[in-house]
Design a protein around this motif. Sequence first.
Motif, PDB file in Angstrom:
ATOM      1  N   GLU A 561      15.399  60.547  32.792  1.00 39.21           N
ATOM      2  CA  GLU A 561      14.731  59.639  33.702  1.00 39.21           C
ATOM      3  C   GLU A 561      13.570  60.042  34.753  1.00 39.21           C
ATOM      4  OE1 GLU A 561      17.967  59.925  33.339  1.00 39.21           O
ATOM      5  OE2 GLU A 561      18.396  58.309  31.992  1.00 39.21           O
ATOM      6  N   HIS A 562      13.714  61.342  34.965  1.00 41.83           N
ATOM      7  CA  HIS A 562      12.553  61.903  35.797  1.00 41.83           C
ATOM      8  C   HIS A 562      11.331  62.114  35.054  1.00 41.83           C
ATOM      9  CE1 HIS A 562      16.414  63.431  38.114  1.00 41.83           C
ATOM     10  NE2 HIS A 562      15.798  62.665  38.625  1.00 41.83           N
ATOM     11  N   SER A 563      11.174  61.904  33.803  1.00 43.48           N
ATOM     12  CA  SER A 563       9.824  62.160  33.302  1.00 43.48           C
ATOM     13  C   SER A 563       8.847  60.891  33.967  1.00 43.48           C
ATOM     14  CB  SER A 563       9.940  61.534  31.724  1.00 43.48           C
ATOM     15  OG  SER A 563      10.536  62.817  31.297  1.00 43.48           O
ATOM     16  N   GLY A 564       7.635  61.426  34.249  1.00 44.71           N
ATOM     17  CA  GLY A 564       6.547  60.421  34.779  1.00 44.71           C
ATOM     18  C   GLY A 564       5.598  61.123  35.801  1.00 44.71           C
ATOM     19  N   ASN A 565       4.932  60.257  36.614  1.00 47.19           N
ATOM     20  CA  ASN A 565       3.759  60.681  37.429  1.00 47.19           C
ATOM     21  C   ASN A 565       4.313  60.782  38.963  1.00 47.19           C
ATOM     22  OD1 ASN A 565       1.766  61.096  35.495  1.00 47.19           O
ATOM     23  ND2 ASN A 565       1.741  58.795  35.323  1.00 47.19           N
ATOM     24  N   TYR A 566       4.139  62.171  39.306  1.00 44.24           N
ATOM     25  CA  TYR A 566       4.719  62.373  40.738  1.00 44.24           C
ATOM     26  C   TYR A 566       3.239  62.599  41.740  1.00 44.24           C
ATOM     27  CZ  TYR A 566       9.276  63.056  38.919  1.00 44.24           C
ATOM     28  OH  TYR A 566      10.539  62.759  38.422  1.00 44.24           O
ATOM     29  N   HIS A 613       6.927  43.744  16.212  1.00 45.55           N
ATOM     30  CA  HIS A 613       7.431  44.804  17.016  1.00 45.55           C
ATOM     31  C   HIS A 613       8.248  45.636  16.587  1.00 45.55           C
ATOM     32  CE1 HIS A 613       8.400  45.365  21.443  1.00 45.55           C
ATOM     33  NE2 HIS A 613       9.627  45.583  20.857  1.00 45.55           N
ATOM     34  N   CYS A 614       7.773  46.848  16.815  1.00 43.51           N
ATOM     35  CA  CYS A 614       8.460  48.054  16.533  1.00 43.51           C
ATOM     36  C   CYS A 614       8.845  48.847  17.946  1.00 43.51           C
ATOM     37  CB  CYS A 614       7.609  48.919  15.749  1.00 43.51           C
ATOM     38  SG  CYS A 614       8.296  50.489  15.001  1.00 43.51           S
ATOM     39  N   GLU A 615      10.431  49.265  17.853  1.00 43.08           N
ATOM     40  CA  GLU A 615      10.954  50.049  19.114  1.00 43.08           C
ATOM     41  C   GLU A 615      11.763  50.875  18.484  1.00 43.08           C
ATOM     42  OE1 GLU A 615      12.872  48.593  23.298  1.00 43.08           O
ATOM     43  OE2 GLU A 615      12.203  47.050  21.921  1.00 43.08           O
ATOM     44  N   ALA A 616      11.774  52.162  19.294  1.00 44.17           N
ATOM     45  CA  ALA A 616      12.792  53.034  19.232  1.00 44.17           C
ATOM     46  C   ALA A 616      13.730  53.230  20.377  1.00 44.17           C
ATOM     47  CB  ALA A 616      12.113  54.415  19.031  1.00 44.17           C
ATOM     48  N   GLN A 617      14.861  53.136  20.236  1.00 48.54           N
ATOM     49  CA  GLN A 617      15.812  52.984  21.330  1.00 48.54           C
ATOM     50  C   GLN A 617      15.820  54.071  22.256  1.00 48.54           C
ATOM     51  OE1 GLN A 617      17.498  50.122  22.137  1.00 48.54           O
ATOM     52  NE2 GLN A 617      16.329  49.187  20.594  1.00 48.54           N
ATOM     53  N   ARG A 618      15.530  55.245  21.619  1.00 55.77           N
ATOM     54  CA  ARG A 618      15.302  56.502  22.564  1.00 55.77           C
ATOM     55  C   ARG A 618      14.402  57.371  22.177  1.00 55.77           C
ATOM     56  NH1 ARG A 618      18.255  61.041  21.076  1.00 55.77           N
ATOM     57  NH2 ARG A 618      18.538  61.498  23.441  1.00 55.77           N
ATOM     58  N   GLY A 619      13.759  58.371  23.013  1.00 57.71           N
ATOM     59  CA  GLY A 619      12.640  59.184  22.641  1.00 57.71           C
ATOM     60  C   GLY A 619      11.902  59.277  24.014  1.00 57.71           C
ATOM     61  N   SER A 620      11.257  60.447  24.060  1.00 51.53           N
ATOM     62  CA  SER A 620      10.250  60.698  25.320  1.00 51.53           C
ATOM     63  C   SER A 620       8.926  60.068  25.100  1.00 51.53           C
ATOM     64  CB  SER A 620      10.200  62.489  25.590  1.00 51.53           C
ATOM     65  OG  SER A 620      11.362  62.788  25.966  1.00 51.53           O
ATOM     66  N   PRO A 621       8.473  59.524  26.020  1.00 48.26           N
ATOM     67  CA  PRO A 621       7.055  58.866  25.718  1.00 48.26           C
ATOM     68  C   PRO A 621       6.025  59.948  25.968  1.00 48.26           C
ATOM     69  CG  PRO A 621       7.844  58.388  27.843  1.00 48.26           C
ATOM     70  CD  PRO A 621       9.068  58.971  27.269  1.00 48.26           C
ATOM     71  N   PRO A 622       4.940  59.828  25.617  1.00 44.86           N
ATOM     72  CA  PRO A 622       4.342  58.616  24.809  1.00 44.86           C
ATOM     73  C   PRO A 622       4.900  58.657  23.263  1.00 44.86           C
ATOM     74  CG  PRO A 622       2.451  60.399  24.995  1.00 44.86           C
ATOM     75  CD  PRO A 622       3.674  60.945  25.650  1.00 44.86           C
ATOM     76  N   ILE A 623       4.893  57.378  22.720  1.00 45.00           N
ATOM     77  CA  ILE A 623       5.255  57.333  21.219  1.00 45.00           C
ATOM     78  C   ILE A 623       4.408  56.758  20.663  1.00 45.00           C
ATOM     79  CG2 ILE A 623       7.196  56.354  19.936  1.00 45.00           C
ATOM     80  CD1 ILE A 623       9.092  56.529  22.325  1.00 45.00           C
ATOM     81  N   LEU A 624       3.706  57.123  19.551  1.00 43.05           N
ATOM     82  CA  LEU A 624       2.968  56.579  18.662  1.00 43.05           C
ATOM     83  C   LEU A 624       3.758  55.711  17.577  1.00 43.05           C
ATOM     84  CD1 LEU A 624       0.029  56.100  17.794  1.00 43.05           C
ATOM     85  CD2 LEU A 624       0.221  58.050  16.296  1.00 43.05           C
ATOM     86  N   TYR A 625       3.269  54.407  17.536  1.00 43.39           N
ATOM     87  CA  TYR A 625       3.847  53.562  16.739  1.00 43.39           C
ATOM     88  C   TYR A 625       2.754  53.117  15.675  1.00 43.39           C
ATOM     89  CZ  TYR A 625       7.977  52.956  19.701  1.00 43.39           C
ATOM     90  OH  TYR A 625       8.925  52.978  20.381  1.00 43.39           O
ATOM     91  N   GLN A 626       3.398  53.187  14.464  1.00 42.02           N
ATOM     92  CA  GLN A 626       2.281  52.913  12.911  1.00 42.02           C
ATOM     93  C   GLN A 626       3.100  51.637  12.450  1.00 42.02           C
ATOM     94  OE1 GLN A 626       1.224  56.625  11.376  1.00 42.02           O
ATOM     95  NE2 GLN A 626      -0.846  56.119  11.751  1.00 42.02           N
ATOM     96  N   PHE A 627       2.295  50.648  11.921  1.00 38.54           N
ATOM     97  CA  PHE A 627       2.610  49.621  11.110  1.00 38.54           C
ATOM     98  C   PHE A 627       2.174  49.636   9.703  1.00 38.54           C
ATOM     99  CE2 PHE A 627       2.756  48.499  15.476  1.00 38.54           C
ATOM    100  CZ  PHE A 627       4.006  47.927  15.518  1.00 38.54           C
ATOM    101  N   TYR A 628       2.866  49.289   8.801  1.00 39.88           N
ATOM    102  CA  TYR A 628       2.657  49.431   7.178  1.00 39.88           C
ATOM    103  C   TYR A 628       2.920  48.241   6.797  1.00 39.88           C
ATOM    104  CZ  TYR A 628       2.656  54.480   8.232  1.00 39.88           C
ATOM    105  OH  TYR A 628       2.367  55.955   8.979  1.00 39.88           O
ATOM    106  N   HIS A 629       2.030  47.903   5.769  1.00 41.66           N
ATOM    107  CA  HIS A 629       2.169  46.610   4.684  1.00 41.66           C
ATOM    108  C   HIS A 629       1.755  47.256   3.239  1.00 41.66           C
ATOM    109  CE1 HIS A 629       0.252  43.050   2.643  1.00 41.66           C
ATOM    110  NE2 HIS A 629       1.646  42.888   2.647  1.00 41.66           N
ATOM    111  N   SER A 641       4.601  54.803  28.296  1.00 37.80           N
ATOM    112  CA  SER A 641       5.917  54.765  29.066  1.00 37.80           C
ATOM    113  C   SER A 641       7.211  54.637  28.365  1.00 37.80           C
ATOM    114  CB  SER A 641       5.861  53.688  30.203  1.00 37.80           C
ATOM    115  OG  SER A 641       4.538  54.027  30.758  1.00 37.80           O
ATOM    116  N   GLY A 642       7.049  54.542  26.854  1.00 38.64           N
ATOM    117  CA  GLY A 642       8.267  54.571  26.197  1.00 38.64           C
ATOM    118  C   GLY A 642       8.498  52.942  25.833  1.00 38.64           C
TER     119      GLY A 642
END
Length: 1005
Positions: A561-566, A613-629, A641-642
């Motif tokens: 939870e401590h990840s972020g900008n200070y 809508h694509c979502e991973a329940q856990r993982g450090s941000p930033p997360i890149l999401y790609q969508f396929y057809h 920010s996750g």
Amino acid sequence: MPKLLSVDNLTSGDVKVSPGLLTLPKGQDSFMVTLRTSLEEVATTAPKSVVSLHAPWTVAFQGETVKLICNGLRFNSAQKATWYYWYHEGKMSSKTLSNTHVVHDSGEYRCQASDSLLSNSVRLLFSTANLILQAPLPVFEADSVVLRCRAKAGVAVNNMTLYKNDRFLASLHKTSDFHIHQADMKDSGKYRCSGFKEKCCSVTSNTVNIQVQGVVANVQIHTRPALELVFEGQELVLTCSVVGVPGTVRISWYKGSNKQRMKTKIQNSLNAEFKISMVKNSDAGEYNCEASNGHLILQSKPVTINVKVPVSHPLLTLSPPRDRAFEGDVVRLQCEAQRGSFPIQYEFFHEGVIIKKIETTSWRESSFRFTLTAEHSGNYYCTADNGRGAKQSRAVHLSITIPVSHPVLTLSPPGNRVLEGEMVTLQCEAQRGSLPIQYEFFREGVFIKKIDATLRRTSSFRFTLTTENSGNYHCTADNGRGAQHSTTVHLSTTIPVSHPVLTLSPPGDRVPEGEVMTLNCESQRGSLPIQYQFFREGVILKKIEATSRRTSSFSFSLTTEHSGNYYCTADNGQGAQRSTSVHLSITIPVSRPVLTLRAPRAQTVVGDIVELHCEAQRGSPPILYQFYHEDVTVGNSSAPSGGGSSFKLSLTEEHSGNYACEANNGLGAQRSDTVSLSVTVPVSRPVLTFRAPRAQAVVGDVVELHCETQRGSPPILYRFYHEDVILWISSTHSVGGASFNLSLTREHSGNYSCEAINDLEAQKSKMVTLNVLVPVSRPVLTLRAPGAPAVVGDVVELHCEAQRGSPPILYQFYHENVTVGSSSAPSGGGASFNLSLTAEHSGNYSCEADNGLGAQRSEVVTLSITGATGSRSAPVATGVTGGLLSVMGLAAVALLFYYRLLRKPGGRLTSDSSRNPSNSDPQEPTYHNVPAWIELQPVYSNVNPEGGDVVYSEVRSIQEGKKHAVASTPGLLKNSDSSVIYSQVKVAATPASRPQLSASSAPHR
């Protein structure tokens, strides 16, 4: 004299008294009775209105009318009344303002006179039966009652019998009426009558329920205005209301307890009025009225008239008498009216707001005291009222002088630490105190400024702060009752903090989970103490005050939870300064994402917006999401920010298929399960086409109508329309549209359209016009000459006309099977051709009509010519005529070539009204009075130039010698001097183009 009895002294041997009923003793013809206590309660209630019927029957035949009269307090006087009518459903139908009301509908009726309460209801029945029983309602004791048994008009009823409570009462042989001479309680009951309809059967009337009621006599006095509102100078009306006394009533008025008679009025009504036009004090006293019909005497309850005197305008005084007072003084307000009847109500007002209300019953003045405050300044007045209307005094102004309060000294900008060079405002304000106020400002007890305030209780001045301005400040306020001091305010010069620097230990922006992190914030300059605050993503984590050095720090053990900008801030009271942000990231691999499709409906449709809508329940941000057809990338999005990410699609038909998404934060990609999407397509606007065997549809052709929509999910229903009338309906479960055939008749011309419908939408095509051509019929040739037989020099009109056929129609004229002229009829009908006769014109004539669908030739008509030309030269004229006929023959060939093109695929005909021969004078060409023909020689130029579409561009006549030709017929040439006979006789250069004629096909004079 009649016997006078009092209800108090009545015994059972004298008179029988029951509720609402008075019965005479045996052997007594009449008596007088004074009703006292028992009727006084009745007299206090307002009388009800009474509905009377004329005729008095409550049952009548349908089509008859009943007149209703509404009687109020003034029984027989004309007055307005409101009528109410209820249908059998119980709903009120209408209202009308009239004393009388003629009705013809069944239902309940009530009325209310303007001076009385609402009446009891009267139920009327307009019957369709053959036999009715009529009876008056209500029925009172001693009334003479008539029961009438009536048969409908035109219906004969015999042997009528009257029944009471289903028992035989009387036979009605000679009359249909049954009389009850003096009604009594025993006459109450249910009545009906019956009889025998001639040559038919028995008939029975309606049932009438008669309830004999006792009479309650009542006499009471009403006043206008009310007793408590009788004032000097007003009109006073006393009304004696009498209820339940039959016959002519004499009204007697009395004033005073000794019953001294004032005025007696006899009238043929149950009411009487006694008026006093202007009431005086001498009119006060006790009044009562007496009603008598010769048998019964009733007296009203006395009423007492007290004549009141209106109050005069009151006078408001202050005690002690002054217009300026001091806060804390006690003031007495007194209001006094010099005249007026008691009780008098006094009201006191301050600036229009009531502050006190006092009622006096014996004194003409009223007063009260109060202690003055600042809010009591303003205008005062009072009012006096004894029921005739409030009277107002003149206003009195009161001004309160208030000493100043201790002033308050404030600095702007606020605070006791100000930067050097800033502008500082010193403001001194007394919260209360009468103006004007004198303000003085001091620094370290030394006077520095004096200001007089005349409009508001505040004063201020400004100066630029230097180091010498540090010190203690105060101010004073004085409005003549002694100066008041403010508290002291300290002012010092401070140095603002510089921007702090935030450092991380250990350094770096990516640190493993579980490490101990130290945040350190430091400002290089600034006056102590300094307050440091530490923030993560804008949320405060720690607050530390540094009093001995310009740095501060704190440590913590890292979690995800401590990840972020200070960042950190430093503040010493002169404004917070912020450091630059430092990013700290604790990296965790992404979990397998979940793909969800969010659509506006269960079955998606082309044009819908679908969110992936694509979502991973856990993982450090930033997360890149790609969508396929179908394994082809359709979009990507980053979640700095996750959390999840979305991608929107505006659906087309191609978007049906399988979708998946992938999440990646640099530590390994994870793909979701596959989700299927099916897109339903509304039908597009269909296209209607005709498939015909030729370019122009002809009667008898079979035409295929084909309707097709380019897209749309099946099944699709197709409808075909002719002038908005459905011709055909067809359903298809596949692409390709729908068709049906028409065998054409003349009636099939018109506008056609089609409609495509599926479960999502209905679309209609554009209108398509179909023109069904009709071949020409055999024409008829007629010759129109000025006389018979035809003579050389006559002008003969040849008229050719086909009775049917689609325009345009080309007409050609033949002399011995040689073409002599042609003409077009663009709008149908016939065409004409003129000849100026020579001897050579004798012979057989015929004509031909052709609209491109087959030529038709007329019967032959023979023309015989007699006589000679006279002054004309026959050979020359014949040569000229032959030349001109040759020109017309060439024009006819060009027109025939054009019509032959119509029979080829792609041939098309359009009209040009400006160049059409039908626009010429119908008599053109005409040959007559041409003495100079012998001098005219045709000259042809530009005949069929190479590469052009002009057959004859110009045909001119040349004048020989000094003789001149007669002017051309108006309308063929633009000016009389022109010698042009033909101008640009054109043919189509291609099969799709159209021949155009710019002049008549006949030669000029």
